[in-house]
Design an enzyme around this catalytic site. Structure first.
Site, short mmCIF file in Angstrom:
data_model
loop_
_atom_site.label_atom_id
_atom_site.label_comp_id
_atom_site.label_asym_id
_atom_site.label_seq_id
_atom_site.Cartn_x
_atom_site.Cartn_y
_atom_site.Cartn_z
N LYS A 198 -31.32 -6.25 0.38
CA LYS A 198 -31.68 -7.34 1.30
C LYS A 198 -31.06 -8.66 0.81
CE LYS A 198 -35.93 -5.07 2.68
NZ LYS A 198 -37.36 -4.85 2.43
N GLN A 215 -42.26 -6.99 -0.90
CA GLN A 215 -41.81 -5.59 -0.81
C GLN A 215 -42.98 -4.63 -1.01
OE1 GLN A 215 -38.63 -4.52 0.01
NE2 GLN A 215 -39.59 -2.52 0.06
N ASP A 226 -41.41 -9.58 8.58
CA ASP A 226 -41.70 -8.14 8.62
C ASP A 226 -42.57 -7.79 9.83
OD1 ASP A 226 -40.43 -6.61 6.73
OD2 ASP A 226 -41.95 -6.91 5.16
#
Ligand code: NDP
Length: 291
Positions: free
Chosen positions: A51, A95, A118
């Site tokens: 990422k 994460q 997200d």
């Protein structure tokens, strides 16, 4: 049979991102993404690295914070709040999965919903259900929808069966497909481990979206001739004799299913590259909205 290349479609998405980044730069804005990793899970580490790299390749501002597995929930919350208050950061993600002593739901709720790229914050879950375009949709289902649109698969009025009901993939996927609009307007069935006669349910599908987490679970018998199959699964299976000793397979038994399909995504090179491309796209959207 059409092989839907996520690699190719993701690079089109990233080209669009580059154009938008240039437009924002002309207004003095640079999208910024902060990724927080707690602990040293190797797979999570690899995701965070990729990422960060993708952000840097695109010219986004990227901040990667790696915290030890012993980090307390309060320390992690403090880090999230620092990014909430940082005007150079437009997208924040922690994460998954964090270490066991950390309550992920509490962390997700601490992220400013306007920076929740997200799409896991309850505000964004509600916005998806409400079809509010200012919300953030989780990257994987958003990527699957984009694949269908780019591959020219008609979803309007189609019978879509989503196998899996997780908050990360299955549930938001179903909401996206049943919404009004392009790449949607489908008649949606959501199947899961308690579904009776999964084969029968899947056989009625024009489009199957498999997000189960079981290697090669969907077989030829689940799929009717001419169906479209989107394989979200990423599973490591042993591959003795190979350099790594393992290989990645999807939730669909590709070799036996593909010959029956009108179109199918491969693993790897299908949904995977779309997920990260949509993360970039969501970060740019966050920057545009926050101004
Ligand atoms: P979860 O484990 O959270 O959910 C799996 C779902 O599959 C559950 O709803 C479960 O049902 C259902 N299921 C399990 N066994 C069966 C069965 N025998 N029959 C029918 N349904 C079943 O997984 P995720 O949604 O997080 O991930 C799914 C897959 O997608 C994984 O392989 C994961 O690695 C991959 N993934 C890929 C991403 C990408 O970027 N390409 C991103 C995220 C995930 P129940 O609810 O009843 O338990």
């Amino acid at each position: 049979m059409q092989l839907i290349s996520g690699t190719q479609i993701a690079s089109q998405v990233l080209e669009e991102c580059q154009r938008e980044i240039a437009e924002l730069a002309a207004r003095g804005l640079k999208p910024g993404l902060a990724v927080i990793l707690v602990g040293d899970d190797p797979a999570s580490r690899a995701y965070v690295r990729s990422k960060d790299k993708k952000c840097k390749d695109l010219g986004l501002h990227s901040v990667k914070v790696e915290l030890p597995a012993t980090t307390t929930q309060d320390e992690l919350l403090a880090q999230v709040r620092r990014f909430n208050a940082d005007p150079a950061i437009h997208g924040i993600l922690v994460q998954s999965p964090p270490p066991k002593h950390i309550d992920e739901a509490v962390i997700v709720r601490a992220i400013d919903p306007m920076k929740d790229v997200d799409g896991f914050h309850p505000v964004n879950v509600a916005k998806l259900a409400l079809e509010d375009p200012t919300g953030f949709v989780p990257c994987t289902p958003l990527g699957c929808q984009r694949l269908l649109i780019a591959a020219g698969i008609e979803t309007d009025g189609a019978n879509v069966v989503v196998v899996g009901r997780s908050m990360i993939v299955g549930k938001p996927m179903a909401l996206l497909m049943m919404a009004k609009g392009k790449g949607a307007n489908a008649t949606v069935t959501v199947a899961h481990s308690r579904t009776r006669d999964l084969v029968g349910v899947c056989q009625r599908a024009d489009i199957i979206i498999a997000a189960i987490g079981r290697p090669e679970f969907i077989k030829a018998q689940h799929v009717r001739e001419g169906a479209v199959v989107i394989d979200v699964g990423i599973n490591r299976v042993d591959a003795p004799g190979t350099e790594k000793g393992y290989k990645l397979v999807g939730d669909v038994a590709f070799d036996e299913v593909a010959p029956k399909c009108r179109a199918i995504t491969p693993v790897p090179g299908g949904v995977g590259p779309m997920t990260i491309a949509m993360l970039m796209s969501n970060t740019i959207k966050a920057c545009r909205q926050l101004g």
